[in-house]
Motif scaffolding. Structure first.
Motif, PDB file in Angstrom:
ATOM      1  N   ALA A 253      -6.478   9.195  -1.990  1.00 40.62           N
ATOM      2  CA  ALA A 253      -6.194   9.454  -3.264  1.00 40.62           C
ATOM      3  C   ALA A 253      -4.799   8.803  -3.821  1.00 40.62           C
ATOM      4  O   ALA A 253      -5.033   8.465  -5.080  1.00 40.62           O
ATOM      5  CB  ALA A 253      -5.907  11.094  -3.212  1.00 40.62           C
ATOM      6  N   VAL A 254      -3.743   8.822  -2.987  1.00 44.01           N
ATOM      7  CA  VAL A 254      -2.544   8.150  -3.631  1.00 44.01           C
ATOM      8  C   VAL A 254      -2.863   6.666  -4.017  1.00 44.01           C
ATOM      9  O   VAL A 254      -2.541   6.247  -5.062  1.00 44.01           O
ATOM     10  CB  VAL A 254      -1.646   8.207  -2.442  1.00 44.01           C
ATOM     11  N   VAL A 255      -3.684   5.794  -3.016  1.00 45.30           N
ATOM     12  CA  VAL A 255      -3.817   4.403  -3.397  1.00 45.30           C
ATOM     13  C   VAL A 255      -4.687   4.390  -4.591  1.00 45.30           C
ATOM     14  O   VAL A 255      -4.282   3.486  -5.463  1.00 45.30           O
ATOM     15  CB  VAL A 255      -4.557   3.873  -2.147  1.00 45.30           C
ATOM     16  N   ASP A 256      -5.716   5.183  -4.881  1.00 49.40           N
ATOM     17  CA  ASP A 256      -6.560   5.060  -5.769  1.00 49.40           C
ATOM     18  C   ASP A 256      -5.863   5.416  -7.256  1.00 49.40           C
ATOM     19  O   ASP A 256      -6.296   4.593  -8.290  1.00 49.40           O
ATOM     20  CB  ASP A 256      -7.828   5.998  -5.832  1.00 49.40           C
ATOM     21  N   GLU A 257      -4.926   6.281  -7.310  1.00 48.63           N
ATOM     22  CA  GLU A 257      -4.353   6.675  -8.367  1.00 48.63           C
ATOM     23  C   GLU A 257      -2.977   5.675  -8.558  1.00 48.63           C
ATOM     24  O   GLU A 257      -3.167   5.179  -9.779  1.00 48.63           O
ATOM     25  CB  GLU A 257      -3.530   8.014  -8.041  1.00 48.63           C
ATOM     26  N   VAL A 258      -2.606   4.957  -7.747  1.00 54.86           N
ATOM     27  CA  VAL A 258      -1.834   3.855  -8.030  1.00 54.86           C
ATOM     28  C   VAL A 258      -2.441   2.447  -8.557  1.00 54.86           C
ATOM     29  O   VAL A 258      -1.900   1.887  -9.608  1.00 54.86           O
ATOM     30  CB  VAL A 258      -0.864   3.621  -6.608  1.00 54.86           C
ATOM     31  N   CYS A 259      -3.533   2.315  -7.991  1.00 52.21           N
ATOM     32  CA  CYS A 259      -4.381   1.155  -8.571  1.00 52.21           C
ATOM     33  C   CYS A 259      -4.853   1.590  -9.861  1.00 52.21           C
ATOM     34  O   CYS A 259      -4.887   0.584 -10.937  1.00 52.21           O
ATOM     35  CB  CYS A 259      -5.629   1.158  -7.760  1.00 52.21           C
ATOM     36  N   ARG A 260      -5.104   2.824 -10.257  1.00 49.71           N
ATOM     37  CA  ARG A 260      -5.708   3.028 -11.836  1.00 49.71           C
ATOM     38  C   ARG A 260      -4.423   2.873 -12.692  1.00 49.71           C
ATOM     39  O   ARG A 260      -4.812   2.649 -13.728  1.00 49.71           O
ATOM     40  CB  ARG A 260      -6.323   4.644 -11.740  1.00 49.71           C
TER      41      ARG A 260
ATOM     42  N   ASP B 160      -2.289   1.131   4.090  1.00 47.62           N
ATOM     43  CA  ASP B 160      -1.480   1.117   5.441  1.00 47.62           C
ATOM     44  C   ASP B 160       0.017   1.345   4.997  1.00 47.62           C
ATOM     45  O   ASP B 160       0.877   2.139   5.939  1.00 47.62           O
ATOM     46  CB  ASP B 160      -1.453  -0.345   6.050  1.00 47.62           C
ATOM     47  N   GLY B 161       0.486   0.853   3.776  1.00 44.50           N
ATOM     48  CA  GLY B 161       1.746   1.016   3.673  1.00 44.50           C
ATOM     49  C   GLY B 161       2.008   2.649   3.165  1.00 44.50           C
ATOM     50  O   GLY B 161       2.976   2.997   3.769  1.00 44.50           O
ATOM     51  N   VAL B 162       1.159   3.245   2.506  1.00 49.49           N
ATOM     52  CA  VAL B 162       1.389   4.581   2.062  1.00 49.49           C
ATOM     53  C   VAL B 162       1.240   5.433   3.446  1.00 49.49           C
ATOM     54  O   VAL B 162       2.082   6.299   3.621  1.00 49.49           O
ATOM     55  CB  VAL B 162       0.250   5.042   1.180  1.00 49.49           C
ATOM     56  N   LEU B 163       0.198   5.052   4.258  1.00 50.48           N
ATOM     57  CA  LEU B 163       0.262   5.746   5.544  1.00 50.48           C
ATOM     58  C   LEU B 163       1.683   5.698   6.355  1.00 50.48           C
ATOM     59  O   LEU B 163       1.988   6.719   6.875  1.00 50.48           O
ATOM     60  CB  LEU B 163      -1.084   5.214   6.375  1.00 50.48           C
ATOM     61  N   ASP B 164       2.279   4.306   6.498  1.00 51.33           N
ATOM     62  CA  ASP B 164       3.372   4.279   7.107  1.00 51.33           C
ATOM     63  C   ASP B 164       4.438   5.134   6.700  1.00 51.33           C
ATOM     64  O   ASP B 164       5.139   5.750   7.302  1.00 51.33           O
ATOM     65  CB  ASP B 164       3.808   2.864   7.031  1.00 51.33           C
TER      66      ASP B 164
ATOM     67  N   SER C 173       6.412   7.817   8.791  1.00 54.15           N
ATOM     68  CA  SER C 173       7.849   7.745   8.927  1.00 54.15           C
ATOM     69  C   SER C 173       8.457   8.965   9.106  1.00 54.15           C
ATOM     70  O   SER C 173       9.349   9.245   9.568  1.00 54.15           O
ATOM     71  CB  SER C 173       8.328   6.487   8.386  1.00 54.15           C
ATOM     72  N   ARG C 174       7.964   9.771   7.973  1.00 54.11           N
ATOM     73  CA  ARG C 174       8.673  10.826   7.669  1.00 54.11           C
ATOM     74  C   ARG C 174       8.299  12.106   8.740  1.00 54.11           C
ATOM     75  O   ARG C 174       9.304  12.745   9.165  1.00 54.11           O
ATOM     76  CB  ARG C 174       8.397  11.526   6.283  1.00 54.11           C
ATOM     77  N   ILE C 175       7.133  12.095   9.202  1.00 52.14           N
ATOM     78  CA  ILE C 175       6.799  12.947  10.243  1.00 52.14           C
ATOM     79  C   ILE C 175       7.470  12.573  11.751  1.00 52.14           C
ATOM     80  O   ILE C 175       7.841  13.585  12.208  1.00 52.14           O
ATOM     81  CB  ILE C 175       5.035  12.847  10.253  1.00 52.14           C
ATOM     82  N   ARG C 176       7.346  11.425  11.855  1.00 54.14           N
ATOM     83  CA  ARG C 176       7.985  10.981  13.073  1.00 54.14           C
ATOM     84  C   ARG C 176       9.540  11.211  13.018  1.00 54.14           C
ATOM     85  O   ARG C 176      10.078  11.529  14.072  1.00 54.14           O
ATOM     86  CB  ARG C 176       7.827   9.135  13.096  1.00 54.14           C
TER      87      ARG C 176
ATOM     88  N   VAL D  11       1.174  14.728  -2.723  1.00 47.44           N
ATOM     89  CA  VAL D  11       0.468  13.778  -3.076  1.00 47.44           C
ATOM     90  C   VAL D  11       1.070  13.157  -4.353  1.00 47.44           C
ATOM     91  O   VAL D  11       1.326  11.887  -4.638  1.00 47.44           O
ATOM     92  CB  VAL D  11      -1.183  14.071  -3.371  1.00 47.44           C
ATOM     93  N   GLY D  12       1.616  14.120  -5.274  1.00 45.14           N
ATOM     94  CA  GLY D  12       2.138  13.823  -6.717  1.00 45.14           C
ATOM     95  C   GLY D  12       3.295  12.938  -6.449  1.00 45.14           C
ATOM     96  O   GLY D  12       3.556  11.751  -6.981  1.00 45.14           O
ATOM     97  N   GLN D  13       4.154  13.247  -5.430  1.00 47.06           N
ATOM     98  CA  GLN D  13       5.427  12.801  -5.351  1.00 47.06           C
ATOM     99  C   GLN D  13       5.298  11.006  -4.554  1.00 47.06           C
ATOM    100  O   GLN D  13       5.775  10.093  -4.918  1.00 47.06           O
ATOM    101  CB  GLN D  13       6.436  13.497  -4.186  1.00 47.06           C
ATOM    102  N   LEU D  14       4.141  11.175  -3.822  1.00 51.06           N
ATOM    103  CA  LEU D  14       3.713   9.807  -3.061  1.00 51.06           C
ATOM    104  C   LEU D  14       3.132   8.917  -4.258  1.00 51.06           C
ATOM    105  O   LEU D  14       3.526   7.752  -4.254  1.00 51.06           O
ATOM    106  CB  LEU D  14       2.722  10.086  -2.147  1.00 51.06           C
ATOM    107  N   GLN D  15       2.475   9.366  -5.074  1.00 47.86           N
ATOM    108  CA  GLN D  15       1.915   8.627  -6.047  1.00 47.86           C
ATOM    109  C   GLN D  15       3.040   8.135  -6.913  1.00 47.86           C
ATOM    110  O   GLN D  15       3.038   6.742  -7.405  1.00 47.86           O
ATOM    111  CB  GLN D  15       0.826   9.321  -7.052  1.00 47.86           C
ATOM    112  N   ARG D  16       4.101   8.594  -7.380  1.00 49.76           N
ATOM    113  CA  ARG D  16       4.944   8.243  -8.300  1.00 49.76           C
ATOM    114  C   ARG D  16       5.812   7.414  -7.514  1.00 49.76           C
ATOM    115  O   ARG D  16       6.218   6.315  -7.995  1.00 49.76           O
ATOM    116  CB  ARG D  16       5.875   9.397  -8.806  1.00 49.76           C
ATOM    117  N   GLU D  17       6.148   7.629  -6.110  1.00 48.55           N
ATOM    118  CA  GLU D  17       7.090   6.887  -5.276  1.00 48.55           C
ATOM    119  C   GLU D  17       6.414   5.113  -5.370  1.00 48.55           C
ATOM    120  O   GLU D  17       6.935   4.207  -5.470  1.00 48.55           O
ATOM    121  CB  GLU D  17       7.111   7.396  -3.833  1.00 48.55           C
ATOM    122  N   TRP D  18       5.040   5.471  -4.864  1.00 46.94           N
ATOM    123  CA  TRP D  18       4.474   3.994  -4.590  1.00 46.94           C
ATOM    124  C   TRP D  18       4.227   3.138  -5.941  1.00 46.94           C
ATOM    125  O   TRP D  18       4.150   2.100  -5.993  1.00 46.94           O
ATOM    126  CB  TRP D  18       3.204   4.316  -3.738  1.00 46.94           C
TER     127      TRP D  18
END
Length: 656
Positions: free
Chosen positions: A148-155, A99-103, A107-110, A29-36
């Motif tokens: 959680a990722v989207v909310d943190e990015v928006c915050r 949707d972007g975070v989910l994609d 994509s990594r899992i796929r 989650v932390g990595q995703l937040q920083r990335e996005w």
């Protein structure tokens, strides 16, 4: 013509592989937040805000930027600016970002599962794309990290950060100036608000804090001290209460003037004045001051007026009447002023009891000296008409009722012409009537924003009107709806007032920028210590209308912002702008002074008469504000004619 590629259905073996990878997957989650956060910031620096309509591919991006730097800068800095900007235009940014975070996760899992780019999964008889399938599985496992990722990015993308990212782009250079203006604005706000009132700081003041519920004699004792002094000022929460106590003080042989937003009565030789709290005179010395209903100091829109009075009233002795909920914050403000205080507690002299018997709006349940409470003018008038059909005459009291009409209705009740009172919560402040029982016909009210349950302070304020010393041995409370809750609220402890309202300091007018931009900056200021900035919704609406139609200096505009009228009423706003136009252009045309005939008034409905009265109120307020007092006598004559017509109409069946 573009043909969308049909998704590939996964084989059983591919699905097993996907589920195995998914079972071992633990998204960082932390990595995703920083990335996005970085990805969003890069987009902002390159082109502005953006949306994606069909995924996050490079062919699907729709770029967007705010309408103006000022619009962007003036949005509240609470970490939700991205959502607010797009919601304002009917766009759901939050969903696209999700949707972007989910994609990104999918994509990594796929990729780890070795699956093709476009594939479809059937799960529990429903078809899913791989990202939607992964989202569902993660939710079933205990929660998807996407939100959680989207909310943190928006915050993290605050208004300040957004302006910093955009201000170097073409068309946004003004953002840097606006940011500097904000910093200068914040520096201009005084650290010590008590220093805004030098006259009050030049003397030592002693406060007597009268604490108690409704009908405990707080205001009576404070007014006795006021009338015994050589000079004094009484500050009321309502225009009607200011007028009522103006009459009372004069009837006691003490000359007293009156000033509200709509009236001005100057009595020769008077050294006492009764005023609404917003019209407090903070420029002259008085021997005694009285500030009524001071628990309203925490009100979001009007609390600033009580704060100004407590901090700035220049009187040697000041009596404050308040509920227990505001005592601590009042002590804090008085201590900041380095003044002294004492507390006088007032108790009811007769008990207030909750009835156990049920109440129904039927003739056999209604008694002489009942006050039936509803929370809208329409409901009050409808109930009064229903009672009349039962053969029960009722006086009516509601907030929009002119003082002269209210006096007439009270007189009908006192003389026995009417048996009961039907009223809104306007009865809760200052209405000292012989009431034996308060009956709530509703337990919800519309507060200007939403319909909500009554709170404990409101129930106590209204219920306290039941019982009168020397006439009844006790007072009673009942309700036609949810009586157990009303009884519970009667005994509940009121929440403490934690913040005192403050208004925009007048010195801030000298900051750079328009009056509207200064007000918008004030809306963004963070609350400080025990103080909370006032809501300037009314001032912003009036200022926007003035600046759109007239070229005036900020000091001139500020002069008109506190004229009391409903800015959301289109007819009143149109009348205000016509008054402004005549004043600015120097026209001789005057509104509100044409002679009204009883015949013309008699053809109007009750609602139209009340609307006419509000228009006359606005004319009176405007001419007081612009020092055109020569028009006031004719306007007052017209108001009295309207009041007399309303009083006659209220006596008739089905007055609506």
């Amino acid at each position: 013509m573009y043909n969308k590629k049909k998704p590939t259905k996964l084989s059983q073996e591919q699905l097993l592989t996907l589920n195995k990878v998914l079972a071992e997957c633990a998204p960082d989650v932390g990595q995703l937040q920083r990335e996005w956060e970085e990805k969003v910031c890069q987009k902002l620096q390159r082109g502005g805000l953006f949306l994606q309509h069909q995924g996050w591919g490079r062919h699907a991006e729709v770029w967007y930027a705010p309408a103006s730097p000022e619009e962007l800068f003036n949005m509240p800095d609470d970490g939700s600016i991205l959502r607010k900007l797009f919601h304002k235009r009917g766009l759901t940014y939050y969903e696209y970002l999700k949707d972007g975070v989910l994609d990104s996760i999918a994509s990594r899992i796929r990729s780890d599962a070795g699956l093709p780019a476009h594939c479809q999964v059937t799960y529990k008889r429903k078809k899913y794309t791989v990202p939607k399938y992964i989202d569902r599985i993660l939710k079933e496992r205990g929660g998807s990290p996407v939100y959680a990722v989207v909310d943190e990015v928006c915050r993290r993308i605050t208004t300040e950060k957004l302006t910093y990212l955009l201000e170097n782009r073409r068309g946004y250079a003004e953002l840097a100036n606006l940011r500097r203006l904000k910093e200068e604005f914040v520096r201009g706000i005084p650290e010590d608000f008590t220093l805004l009132f030098p006259k009050a700081r030049s003397i030592h003041r002693h406060f007597i804090i009268h604490v108690g519920g409704t009908n405990t004699g707080k205001t009576h004792d404070a007014l006795d001290a006021l009338m015994a002094a050589p000079s004094g000022i009484y500050l009321a929460p309502l225009r009607l209460l200011a007028m009522e106590n103006h009459e009372r003080i004069n009837e006691c042989g003490v000359p007293c003037s009156l000033t509200t937003g709509e009236e001005e009565i100057l009595v020769d030789g008077a050294r006492h004045i009764s005023a609404t709290v917003e019209k407090a005179d903070l420029h002259n010395f008085y021997d005694v001051g009285c500030i009524d209903e001071c628990q309203m100091i925490g009100d979001r829109e009007r609390g600033w007026a009580w704060t100004d009075a407590v901090l700035g009233l220049a009187a040697s002795e000041i009596h404050i009447c308040t509920a227990d909920s505001a005592v601590e914050i009042l002590k804090e403000l008085i201590t900041q002023c380095e003044d002294s205080y004492e507390i006088v507690e007032h108790k009811r002299k007769i008990p207030l009891l909750a009835e156990k018997e049920p109440f129904y709006l039927q003739k056999e349940y209604i008694k002489r000296y009942d006050a039936l409470i509803a929370f809208s003018r329409k409901k009050v008038l409808a109930i009064a008409a229903e009672l009349e059909n039962m053969g029960i005459q009722a006086s009516v009291i509601y907030g929009a009722l002119p003082y002269r009409v209210r006096k007439a209705e009270v007189k009908r009740y006192l003389t026995g012409e009417t048996k009961v009172v039907v009223a809104t919560d306007a009865i809760g402040m200052g209405m000292n009537l012989p009431i034996h029982r308060i009956v709530f016909l509703e337990d919800k009210k519309f507060d200007g924003l939403e319909t909500r349950q009554l709170n404990s302070q409101e129930v106590k304020q209204i219920s306290g009107r039941a019982g009168r010393l020397g006439m009844f041995a006790e007072g009673y409370v009942n309700s036609a709806v949810n009586m157990p809750n009303i009884a519970k609220l009667l005994e509940a402890e009121d929440p403490q007032v934690e913040k005192a309202g403050i208004q925009l300091p007048e010195k801030m007018l000298y900051m750079p920028g328009s009056m509207l931009s200064i007000l918008m900056q004030w809306e963004r200021i963070t609350d400080k210590g025990v103080y909370r900035r006032s809501d300037v919704k009314h001032e912003i609406a009036v200022c926007r209308a003035i600046e759109a139609n007239f070229e005036l200096e900020k000091e001139q505009i500020y002069h008109f912002l506190h004229i009391p009228f409903d800015e959301e009423d289109p007819e009143l706003m149109d009348l205000f702008l016509m008054l402004m136009q005549n004043y600015v252009s120097g026209s001789n045309e005057v509104y509100g002074v044409e002679t009204l005939t009883l015949r013309s008034l008699g053809r109007m409905s009750l609602q139209k008469l009340e609307e006419l009265y509000r228009q006359l109120d606005l004319c009176s307020s405007f001419y007081i504000c612009t020092n055109q007092r020569e028009y006031l006598p004719q306007i007052q004559w017209n108001r009295e004619k309207v009041c007399d017509t309303i009083a006659v109409r209220l006596k008739k069946k089905n007055a609506i």
